[in-house]
Scaffold this motif. Structure first.
Motif, PDB file in Angstrom:
ATOM      1  N   ALA A  50      55.188  41.139  31.380  1.00  0.00           N
ATOM      2  CA  ALA A  50      54.811  39.954  32.153  1.00  0.00           C
ATOM      3  C   ALA A  50      55.549  39.944  33.486  1.00  0.00           C
ATOM      4  CB  ALA A  50      55.104  38.694  31.353  1.00  0.00           C
ATOM      5  N   LYS A  51      55.238  40.918  34.314  1.00  0.00           N
ATOM      6  CA  LYS A  51      55.880  41.064  35.614  1.00  0.00           C
ATOM      7  C   LYS A  51      54.804  41.362  36.652  1.00  0.00           C
ATOM      8  CE  LYS A  51      59.887  43.094  33.301  1.00  0.00           C
ATOM      9  NZ  LYS A  51      60.717  44.309  33.152  1.00  0.00           N
ATOM     10  N   TRP A  52      55.062  40.917  37.873  1.00  0.00           N
ATOM     11  CA  TRP A  52      54.072  41.118  38.930  1.00  0.00           C
ATOM     12  C   TRP A  52      53.878  42.597  39.238  1.00  0.00           C
ATOM     13  CZ3 TRP A  52      50.602  37.856  40.508  1.00  0.00           C
ATOM     14  CH2 TRP A  52      50.835  36.479  40.379  1.00  0.00           C
ATOM     15  N   ARG A  67      44.473  34.485  26.581  1.00  0.00           N
ATOM     16  CA  ARG A  67      44.958  35.362  25.500  1.00  0.00           C
ATOM     17  C   ARG A  67      46.074  36.266  26.019  1.00  0.00           C
ATOM     18  NH1 ARG A  67      41.733  36.225  20.791  1.00  0.00           N
ATOM     19  NH2 ARG A  67      42.456  38.393  20.705  1.00  0.00           N
ATOM     20  N   GLU A  68      45.921  36.758  27.248  1.00  0.00           N
ATOM     21  CA  GLU A  68      47.009  37.557  27.839  1.00  0.00           C
ATOM     22  C   GLU A  68      48.245  36.689  28.049  1.00  0.00           C
ATOM     23  OE1 GLU A  68      48.026  40.255  31.785  1.00  0.00           O
ATOM     24  OE2 GLU A  68      45.954  39.628  31.377  1.00  0.00           O
ATOM     25  N   GLY A 110      45.482  36.993  20.570  1.00  0.00           N
ATOM     26  CA  GLY A 110      45.804  37.874  21.686  1.00  0.00           C
ATOM     27  C   GLY A 110      47.216  38.405  21.662  1.00  0.00           C
ATOM     28  N   THR A 111      48.045  37.930  20.736  1.00  0.00           N
ATOM     29  CA  THR A 111      49.424  38.403  20.665  1.00  0.00           C
ATOM     30  C   THR A 111      49.470  39.795  20.040  1.00  0.00           C
ATOM     31  OG1 THR A 111      49.670  37.264  18.556  1.00  0.00           O
ATOM     32  CG2 THR A 111      50.343  36.075  20.540  1.00  0.00           C
ATOM     33  N   ILE A 160      46.029  34.504  36.690  1.00  0.00           N
ATOM     34  CA  ILE A 160      46.044  33.324  35.810  1.00  0.00           C
ATOM     35  C   ILE A 160      47.148  33.445  34.771  1.00  0.00           C
ATOM     36  CG2 ILE A 160      44.729  32.080  34.054  1.00  0.00           C
ATOM     37  CD1 ILE A 160      42.194  32.758  35.610  1.00  0.00           C
ATOM     38  N   ALA A 161      47.276  34.644  34.186  1.00  0.00           N
ATOM     39  CA  ALA A 161      48.292  34.845  33.153  1.00  0.00           C
ATOM     40  C   ALA A 161      49.702  34.735  33.718  1.00  0.00           C
ATOM     41  CB  ALA A 161      48.101  36.207  32.488  1.00  0.00           C
TER      42      ALA A 161
END
Length: 767
Positions: free
Chosen positions: A232-234, A220-221, A311-312, A289-290
């Motif tokens: 969406a960055k480390w 979902r993430e 999840g959005t 995982i994401a």
């Protein structure tokens, strides 16, 4: 009651703040504190005014008690619950004011929030629903097993908040720690739970469900990152794990800590302190995982989209954005900054308008490539263009803020609208380059990786199940007591060394258990506990209608198949039967099995000590032609300190056989050529041995048996008569002479190999 108080405070605060346009900072925070203080005072006052009184009497005794909740703890819990509820209500009134009540506001806020906060909210919701359901099932099963429905119902309010947390901890490689005053603490986990309960497999099922829920949260993430790649960055992956660890540090004390005491003894249980690290690791795995194979998996399996689209992030209406920014004034902000902010707000509005136009064109022609306007104005924060239907957001009038402030610009990383019906919408046209078909090599790599990961998970589950069942201490104890209960004593000897000599194991064989009602019944293991380096199994069985509780101690001795622990029983269920056996008895019969003195151990008082397994034993003297005895029934749950005594009687043949044996012994004595045969009951006294010679004895009257002592194997006779001929010196010649003497014989006897043997006393005869 606590949940109702929390929700009630949140509901009231939301309605008040929404109606009066109260700001969360600082009005809402201060008001929440006041609500908490007032609620705590009200609860404490009510508890002091209305204490619970109970009492009762029986015969001459009576007792009464008054239970009051007027304490600082009561005040603090009421303050905490009401304050948190009000704080949540004020916050939702500011960040989700377009709802009619606090419940719909919570739902909308949860679907609009972004980043690690959204991850925390979804994790709490999914894990909460799953383990709340599992906790209710566990309480219902425990109540049904206890047979007391009322007790189970009363325990639900007490245990329900803690049971889901404890189940979550145990199911995710954590545990629950129990401490008893004066003893070392013991932590129960997936790998030793089989030593406490026979339902360890249920916790492994919980572990599988936890893994499935964790993967679902991660996917979902992943779907959210595909729509909203700003986070969406480390460098953002540390936020959710840290927040989870902080949450568990608090929850361990508030929700899982139980303390009970009686007199000077106390027992406490809680999730172990180190578990917050484990929880953080699981949260980081979700982020990994994401960030890694999650997008590939989502893009290559369109069938999952229907269950992941929730999840959005949903788009926040512009009027809500404006209201939130208006409620967050920047005191001391320069005029130039306010002008720039106003201009940036206008740019943001233009961005949204361009995006909606682009979206409508894309939805009308799904095959056309979609390009986010953000990609045109801000390439570093480009969003994937997603075809989504335009669903009008609720336009509930929102009251104006209490103070007019300049508008604050919306972040440039604007969130695109979320599809309201994902089942009818195709996948994103260009989700960060993941929409391209996968080449065979990538597919093969993913397939192999999934197979390896799945195999490792399955092997881990199989190992855990086998370790907690087949190769557990409880399984060893169950096999042992089952073998004893079924009369398979040979198998029991193989499982646990009886720790007795080879000759003493004769009654530890299957032949002893073949008689009726010889073995125990209803044997089972109640539980296994470990402490101070010792593992103890509680055993319960029935014998002659009585329940017997025993304990087995066990320890690990090496491994089986290299990876499983090898349990050994150090205190086998060996019992002792002390039998007072007459010395004249050669053997006993125990459950139709003959045993001799070499099959027994001798006690200090001379009894035979027989080693047996728990059960019922019929004991008697092995019947012969000469002695018989009654059968004594001995059960191992009876008092074994006093020896079992057998009443032995002789037969009519015994006295005849004993008389014959005594006569033969007297005849042996008569063969002597001495004036006083050694160890014989007759003889003469002479003053000068040189004056007598050529003695010859004969028994003229054999004595009859007078008394027999079977316990000591002794006998006495009546009077007998012996005659002796000899020569006496008279000068230089030897003259023949004779004489007679009476005697009484005594001695000991034994019965061996069906024959009676006697031994005459070796002295103390008077001639």
């Amino acid at each position: 009651m606590a949940i109702l108080q929390l929700r009630g405070a949140a509901f009231g605060a939301y309605m008040l703040a929404r109606k009066s346009a109260l700001r969360f900072k600082w009005t809402g925070a201060i008001s929440s504190a006041i609500v908490g203080v007032l609620s705590g005072l009200v609860v404490v006052i009510l508890a002091a005014i209305f204490p619970a009184k109970i009492g009762g009497s029986y015969a001459y005794y009576s007792a009464s008690a008054s239970l009051s909740g007027a304490s600082f703890r009561t005040f603090f819990m009421a303050f905490l619950l009401a304050g948190l509820g009000a704080l949540a209500g004020y916050a939702l009134a500011q960040f989700a004011p377009d709802s009619n009540n606090v419940f719909s506001a919570t739902w909308r806020w949860a679907h609009r929030t972004r980043g690690f906060v959204r991850t925390l909210v979804e994790s709490a919701a999914i894990y909460g629903v799953l383990f709340l359901a599992l906790g209710l099932v566990a309480l219902i099963v425990a109540t049904a097993a206890s047979g007391s429905a009322l007790a189970g119902i009363l325990l639900i309010p007490l245990l329900l908040p803690a049971v889901p947390f404890v189940l979550f901890s145990v199911s995710s490689f954590g545990g629950v720690t129990a401490s008893v005053s004066g003893q070392s603490s013991y932590t129960l986990s997936l790998f030793n739970v089989a030593s406490v309960t026979q339902y360890a497999w249920a916790l492994w099922i919980c572990f599988v469900l936890f893994i499935i829920a964790t993967i679902y949260i991660a996917l979902r993430e992943t779907a959210r990152n595909m729509y909203d790649p700003y986070y969406a960055k480390w460098e953002n992956t540390w936020k959710a794990p840290v927040a989870v660890m902080v949450f568990w540090l608090v929850a361990e004390f508030l929700c899982t800590n139980f303390l009970a005491g009686y007199s000077s003894n106390t027992v406490s249980t809680m999730v172990p302190m180190w578990y917050f690290i484990v929880a953080g690791v699981w949260a980081f795995l979700v982020e990994v995982i994401a960030m890694t194979f999650g997008p590939t998996l989502v893009a290559s399996t369109p069938g999952l989209w229907k269950i992941l689209v929730g999840g959005t992030v949903q788009q926040t209406p512009q009027n809500v954005v404006d209201y939130v920014k208006a409620c967050d004034p920047h005191f001391g902000q320069p005029k130039a900054a306010r002008t720039a902010a106003s201009a940036q707000t206008t740019q943001t509005a233009q961005y949204n308008a361009q995006y909606n136009a682009q979206y409508n064109a894309q939805y009308a022609n799904p095959s056309a490539p979609a390009t986010s306007p953000a990609a045109q104005t801000a390439p570093t924060q480009a969003m994937p263009a997603v075809p989504m239907p335009t669903t009008p957001m609720p336009t509930t009038p929102i009251p104006a803020p209490a103070a007019s402030v300049p508008p604050v610009p919306q972040p440039t990383a604007s969130v695109p609208p979320t599809p309201q019906s994902p089942a009818d919408i195709p996948m994103p046209a260009v989700p960060q380059g993941e929409g391209k078909p996968l080449d065979p090599k990538t597919k093969k790599t993913i397939l192999i990786g999934c197979i390896v990961a799945g195999a490792l998970i399955v092997l881990g589950i199989v190992y855990g199940v086998l370790n907690s069942t087949v190769f557990s201490a409880k399984s060893m104890a169950e096999s042992y007591v089952s073998a004893i209960a079924s009369g398979d004593y040979d198998k029991a000897n193989d499982i646990a060394d009886p720790q007795v000599g080879k000759n003493q194991r004769k009654l530890l064989s299957n032949s002893v258990a073949k008689t009726d009602h010889a073995t125990i019944s209803n044997a089972h293991v109640n539980g296994v506990k470990s402490g101070n380096g010792t593992t103890t199994a509680s055993i319960r069985y029935s014998l002659n209608g009585e329940t017997v509780d025993e304990e087995l101690t066990m320890h690990k001795s090496g491994n089986k198949f290299l990876i499983f622990p090898n349990w050994q029983i150090t205190t086998p269920l060996i019992k002792s039967i002390n039998v007072s056996v007459p010395s004249s008895v050669e053997s006993l019969t125990v459950n139709k099995v003959a045993v001799t003195a070499k099959n027994a151990e001798k006690t200090d008082s001379g009894e035979w000590q027989l080693r047996v397994y728990p059960g019922t034993y019929n004991i008697s003297v092995t019947s012969t032609d000469y002695i018989v005895s009654e059968t004594v029934v001995f059960r191992t749950n009876e008092d074994s300190d006093s020896p079992t005594t057998l009443k032995v009687t002789t037969t009519s043949k015994f006295k005849d056989a004993l008389s014959t044996a005594v006569n033969n012994a007297l005849d042996k004595c008569a063969e002597s050529t001495d004036y006083a045969p050694e160890n014989c009951p007759f003889g003469f006294r002479v003053w000068d041995e040189d004056n007598y010679r050529n003695f010859a004895w004969s028994i003229s009257v054999y004595p009859k048996i007078d008394e027999v002592d079977l316990d000591y194997g002794a006998f006495d006779t009546k009077t007998g008569k012996a005659k002796c001929t000899y020569e006496v010196k008279d000068g230089d010649s030897w003259d023949p002479d004779d004489d007679s003497t009476t005697f009484n014989a005594s001695g000991s006897f034994a019965i061996k190999d069906g024959k009676v043997t006697v031994t005459l006393d070796d002295g103390d005869y008077s001639y």
